[in-house]
Write a protein that holds these residues in place. Structure first.
Motif, short mmCIF file in Angstrom:
data_model
loop_
_atom_site.label_atom_id
_atom_site.label_comp_id
_atom_site.label_asym_id
_atom_site.label_seq_id
_atom_site.Cartn_x
_atom_site.Cartn_y
_atom_site.Cartn_z
N GLU A 10 1.77 10.04 0.06
CA GLU A 10 0.85 10.86 0.84
C GLU A 10 -0.47 11.09 0.11
O GLU A 10 -1.55 10.86 0.67
N ILE A 11 -0.40 11.52 -1.16
CA ILE A 11 -1.65 11.76 -1.89
C ILE A 11 -2.34 10.44 -2.23
O ILE A 11 -3.57 10.37 -2.28
N GLY A 12 -1.56 9.37 -2.42
CA GLY A 12 -2.15 8.06 -2.67
C GLY A 12 -2.95 7.56 -1.48
O GLY A 12 -4.06 7.05 -1.62
N ALA A 13 -2.37 7.70 -0.30
CA ALA A 13 -3.06 7.26 0.91
C ALA A 13 -4.35 8.06 1.14
O ALA A 13 -5.35 7.52 1.62
N ARG A 14 -4.31 9.33 0.79
CA ARG A 14 -5.50 10.17 1.01
C ARG A 14 -6.68 9.72 0.17
O ARG A 14 -7.83 9.85 0.59
N ILE A 15 -6.43 9.20 -1.03
CA ILE A 15 -7.57 8.80 -1.86
C ILE A 15 -8.28 7.59 -1.28
O ILE A 15 -9.44 7.33 -1.60
N LEU A 16 -7.61 6.84 -0.41
CA LEU A 16 -8.25 5.67 0.21
C LEU A 16 -9.32 6.07 1.21
O LEU A 16 -10.11 5.23 1.64
N SER A 17 -9.35 7.35 1.60
CA SER A 17 -10.40 7.82 2.50
C SER A 17 -11.20 8.96 1.89
O SER A 17 -12.00 9.60 2.59
N ASN A 18 -11.01 9.22 0.60
CA ASN A 18 -11.75 10.29 -0.06
C ASN A 18 -13.14 9.79 -0.46
O ASN A 18 -13.27 8.81 -1.18
N CYS A 25 -15.46 4.22 -7.31
CA CYS A 25 -14.68 3.06 -7.73
C CYS A 25 -14.14 2.34 -6.50
O CYS A 25 -14.31 2.80 -5.37
N ILE A 26 -13.49 1.21 -6.74
CA ILE A 26 -12.75 0.51 -5.70
C ILE A 26 -11.27 0.77 -5.97
O ILE A 26 -10.69 0.19 -6.89
N PRO A 27 -10.64 1.66 -5.20
CA PRO A 27 -9.24 1.97 -5.45
C PRO A 27 -8.31 0.88 -4.91
O PRO A 27 -8.45 0.44 -3.76
N ILE A 28 -7.39 0.44 -5.76
CA ILE A 28 -6.35 -0.51 -5.37
C ILE A 28 -5.03 0.23 -5.48
O ILE A 28 -4.58 0.55 -6.58
N GLY A 43 -6.54 4.77 13.04
CA GLY A 43 -7.64 3.83 13.16
C GLY A 43 -8.24 3.40 11.84
O GLY A 43 -9.21 2.64 11.82
N ASP A 44 -7.69 3.87 10.73
CA ASP A 44 -8.22 3.51 9.41
C ASP A 44 -7.82 2.09 9.07
O ASP A 44 -6.63 1.74 9.08
N SER A 45 -8.80 1.27 8.75
CA SER A 45 -8.56 -0.12 8.42
C SER A 45 -8.58 -0.31 6.90
O SER A 45 -9.60 -0.09 6.26
#
Length: 324
Positions: A10-18, A25-28, A43-45
């Motif tokens: 959950e917190i990992g997915a949130r950083i992809l839209s933070n 940075c480019i988060p992987i 709708g987040d790609s």
């Protein structure tokens, strides 16, 4: 992404839209896409790669590196499970390899569960021990840092009965040296102030409590540290742990040298639970982490807080810049 059954996905997915993360940075995100999709915004790609299709130097935006270790149908959220421990272990190993290959600049870890690792047959109790084994380092220190307080641990994941055997003058000096070097980077100055906590109540009272560990084990390391760093290091004699963390002393301290896990982390988590960052000192790669556990009790409830993870990413970026 940490243990799939905890709050890591959950917190990992949130950083992809933070926005702060995406501008810095480019988060992987290394984990399982089938688990993470539950937490992506509608709708987040987000690009998804497997280990075979992953070309890190060609990545231009946030993405998921899908290791295909476990699916949502194979575990129960909020429960400690063997399969989750095995999956989390593979995420860590992959991130270490990416760092060693210089494909990424740093690894930032979400929480794993020690019991799940044990059930999976992983012979290490946590991230720190895995990192030390995989990178082959001899000197390492677990340190948690925040604006309010920083604690470096001479011993970490060992039982109290084992602590006196684990503390040596060499180990204490190593902790002081690595902590001083790290705090110079974090604080941006040469002069560092360290407070050393005694092992025993009242720091032993000159042998009244314990077996003179403060005199035999701590003070030789303190003297050696003063000689090593000279006037740039201000370091105390061993202080009674019950008063070492009072506000007036914290104001005069950049970091605490703590003899045990709880000695350092109880005050730290009381003062900075949502903002502290775990960093493993002495590694040939850069690793930071959240300062909290898997929080199985709130997994999938929406109550998870990603602030510690964002703080860990923020610190990793600062240290990358400082190291050129």
């Amino acid at each position: 992404m940490g243990d799939p059954a905890g709050i890591g996905p959950e917190i990992g997915a949130r950083i992809l839209s933070n926005e702060e993360v995406l501008h810095s940075c480019i988060p992987i995100l290394v984990g399982d896409a089938s688990v993470l999709r539950e937490f992506l915004l509608p709708g987040d790609s987000v690009d998804v790669f497997t280990r075979e299709t992953f070309r890190p130097r060609e990545i231009g935006r946030r993405c998921i590196l899908d290791l295909e270790q476990i699916t949502p149908a194979e575990f129960v959220p909020g429960k400690v499970q063997k399969g989750c421990g095995a999956a989390a272990y593979q995420y860590i190993l992959t991130a270490i390899r990416l760092c060693e290959e210089r494909a990424v600049a740093a690894m930032v870890t979400a929480p794993i569960h020690k019991e799940a690792l044990h059930l999976a047959g992983v012979p290490f109790p946590g991230h720190t021990e895995i990192l030390v084994h995989e990178t082959g380092v001899q000197e390492h220190v677990m340190m948690l840092t925040s604006e309010e307080i920083t604690s470096a641990l001479v011993t970490a994941h060992v039982g109290y009965a084992e602590v006196p055997r684990e503390i040596t003058p060499e180990r204490v000096f190593q902790t002081i040296r690595l902590t001083t070097e790290a705090m110079r980077q974090i604080r941006g100055r040469e002069s560092i102030r360290l407070t050393v906590c005694g092992l025993n109540p009242h720091a032993g009272e000159h042998g009244l409590f314990g077996h003179e560990e403060e005199e035999r084990l701590l003070q030789p390391a303190i003297r050696r540290s003063r000689a090593y760093f000279g006037s740039s290091l201000e370091i105390t004699e061993p202080l009674p742990p019950d008063t070492a963390f009072l506000p007036a002393k914290r104001a005069q301290t950049d970091a605490y040298i703590c003899m045990t896990h709880d000695q350092g982390l109880i005050p730290l988590k009381m003062l900075a639970f949502d903002s502290a960052v775990n960093i493993t000192l002495g590694l040939p790669i850069l690793r930071t982490s959240v300062d909290h556990g898997t929080a199985m009790d709130i997994a999938r409830t929406g109550a998870a807080d990603e602030r510690s993870l964002i703080s860990a990413i923020r610190l990793a970026k600062r240290l990358i810049i400082d190291n050129g």
